[in-house]
Enzyme design. Structure first.
Site: not given
Ligand code: SAM
Length: 461
Positions: A116, A119, A182, A235
């Site tokens: 979620a 992307g 991710d 990130c």
């Protein structure tokens, strides 16, 4: 503009490519980078979107474009049609990583574990072979709902959205050819976009994130086939969440790091020990990002076998009913029509074959495209069908002007001149937005309540 605490920048000193002067400068600058990635099955020419803005290709992604300024996406009907996904450019490098590590000519089974809002999943869906299967998973229920909505907008039929804890995937031992993680992280890579996150940053949190990343990976790895590919990304700039995780994966988890080729002009920096790749906002046109690719070592073994459909409350739609739904679907595309409760679900055959097994072990939030519900009067078409890439080309449509499209997307009453009758697709710029039912004296707006635009505003057209 964020003021970066020394306690944070001190932790980055000595990292490959970290240049404190230019790093501080770019965070102090008001410049913001806006980018989006096209849904190539809906739009191939970016010039139709935001005609007044300049669009420049993102060098490492075939479908990615930078915009010369940030428009209001909420009031863009194309956004609601699923024509594109607004995605930060560095993370679009996943396409290049996939091309260099996975055999995309093969129909792979892929898992996007921390998916979620969607992307990476929408990117994977565009790049993976159509004959494959993508499981997009999100552990947090509310976020899984957002993920499902974004996958609905994207319109693909070969995605299954699940809402599971990573450890549930250990039940699918050696099942996936590709796993992307991710991971949830301390988020320093997004400080430029999210100044409030700066205040929440602490080294203790970096350590907590690092431990959680290890747990998530350890839970997910059994589901990856030996020889399969793992792509890990964050990130965060923190060594503890990036290179130290790489080190742990290679030394303790049986993973082999796969180096990638990058064009020097891209300014992407190899991580410590030349493992993984760092993206800094003062070096690339994008936000902070880290990505590393691995191959799982070990010999291949048998993967879990399909189970019977009947046990899971899913069954094939009887032929006479399938014929009634067939007119709503694009011709020449191979589909399997299933029923689950009262719903008719359309899936490509390879996904239909895997569904019972997935349903046995996971909580499925969405699978393929829900065509709708069959009633004695015919199909009650679902929003998923309207936005899908498998809908028939010859259904009744009504092209709306921007103002009208926004009224429709707010689920307000709309008036249509010269409208036909019955179920009609509401369109903007040739792209489906959803359904309306046209009656002799009124138009019933079937836009889903939970997806409607709530904010006031106008489109940029
Ligand atoms: N891949 C997404 C994308 O590209 O849109 C972004 C993923 S975000 C960086 C990390 C996701 O991991 C969040 O959706 C978060 O809810 C989820 N998450 C949080 N804790 C988790 C956990 N313990 N296990 C698995 N996922 C978790």
């Amino acid at each position: 503009m964020p003021v970066l605490p020394e306690a944070f920048t001190d932790t980055l000193k000595g990292l490959p490519g970290f240049d404190i002067q230019s790093f501080l400068q770019v965070h102090a600058s008001p410049e913001r980078v806006t980018s989006l990635r096209l849904q190539p099955e809906k739009v191939t020419d970016p010039s139709v979107l935001f005609p007044s803005l300049t669009k420049t290709p993102v060098p490492w992604n075939r479908y990615g474009y930078y915009l010369s300024s940030r428009p209001s996406f909420t009031f863009d009907p194309y956004f609601h049609a699923g024509a594109y996904y607004v995605q930060e450019a560095s993370s679009m490098f996943l396409e290049e990583a996939l091309r260099q590590t996975a055999d995309l000519s093969k129909p792979l089974k892929a898992l996007d574990l921390c998916a979620a809002p969607g992307g990476k999943s929408t990117l994977l869906q565009s790049v993976l072979n159509r004959g494959g299967l993508l499981v997009a998973n999100e552990v947090i229920k509310t976020r899984a709902a957002i993920l499902a909505d974004n996958i609905t907008r994207w319109g693909a039929d070969n995605v299954v959205v699940t809402n599971n804890d990573p450890r549930d995937f250990s039940r699918l031992d050696g099942y996936f050819d590709l796993v992307t993680v991710d991971a949830p992280c301390s988020g320093s890579g997004l400080f430029r976009r999210d100044p409030e996150a700066v205040e929440e940053w602490s080294y203790d949190n970096v350590m907590l994130c690092s431990q959680r990343q290890q747990r998530i990976l350890a839970d997910a790895l059994p589901a990856l086939k030996p020889g399969g590919v793992l792509i890990y990304s964050t990130c965060s700039y923190a060594r503890e969440e990036d290179e130290q995780i790489v080190e742990w994966l290679c030394s303790e988890m049986g993973m082999e790091h796969i180096p990638l080729q990058t064009d020097p002009a891209w300014n992407i920096i190899p991580g410590e020990k030349q493992r993984g790749y760092r993206f800094y906002p003062d070096k690339v046109s994008g936000e902070g990002f880290f990505i590393a690719c691995f191959r799982k070592q070990g010999a291949a073994k048998a993967s879990p076998r399909a189970v019977s459909r009947k046990k899971n409350g899913i069954s094939l739609l009887p032929q006479k009913d399938a014929d009634r739904v067939g007119d709503w679907l694009k011709e020449g595309v191979d589909h399997v029509l299933l029923t689950h409760k009262d719903d008719v679900i359309v899936l490509p055959p390879q996904v239909a074959a895997e569904l019972p097994l997935l349903q046995q072990h996971l909580y499925l939030r969405k699978a393929g495209v829900k065509a709708g519900q069959l009633t004695p009067k015919g199909l009650l078409p679902d929003h998923q069908l309207a936005l899908s890439t498998i809908i028939a080309d010859d259904l009744p449509v009504m092209e709306l002007a921007a103002e009208q499209a926004l009224r429709y997307l707010r689920k307000e009453d709309i008036r249509l001149d010269n409208a036909g009758n019955g179920w009609t697709l509401m369109r903007f710029g040739g792209m489906n937005l959803g359904w309306a039912k046209i009656l002799p004296n009124r138009v019933n707006n079937y836009y889903p309540k939970e997806m409607r635009i709530l904010k006031a505003g106008t489109p940029d057209y």
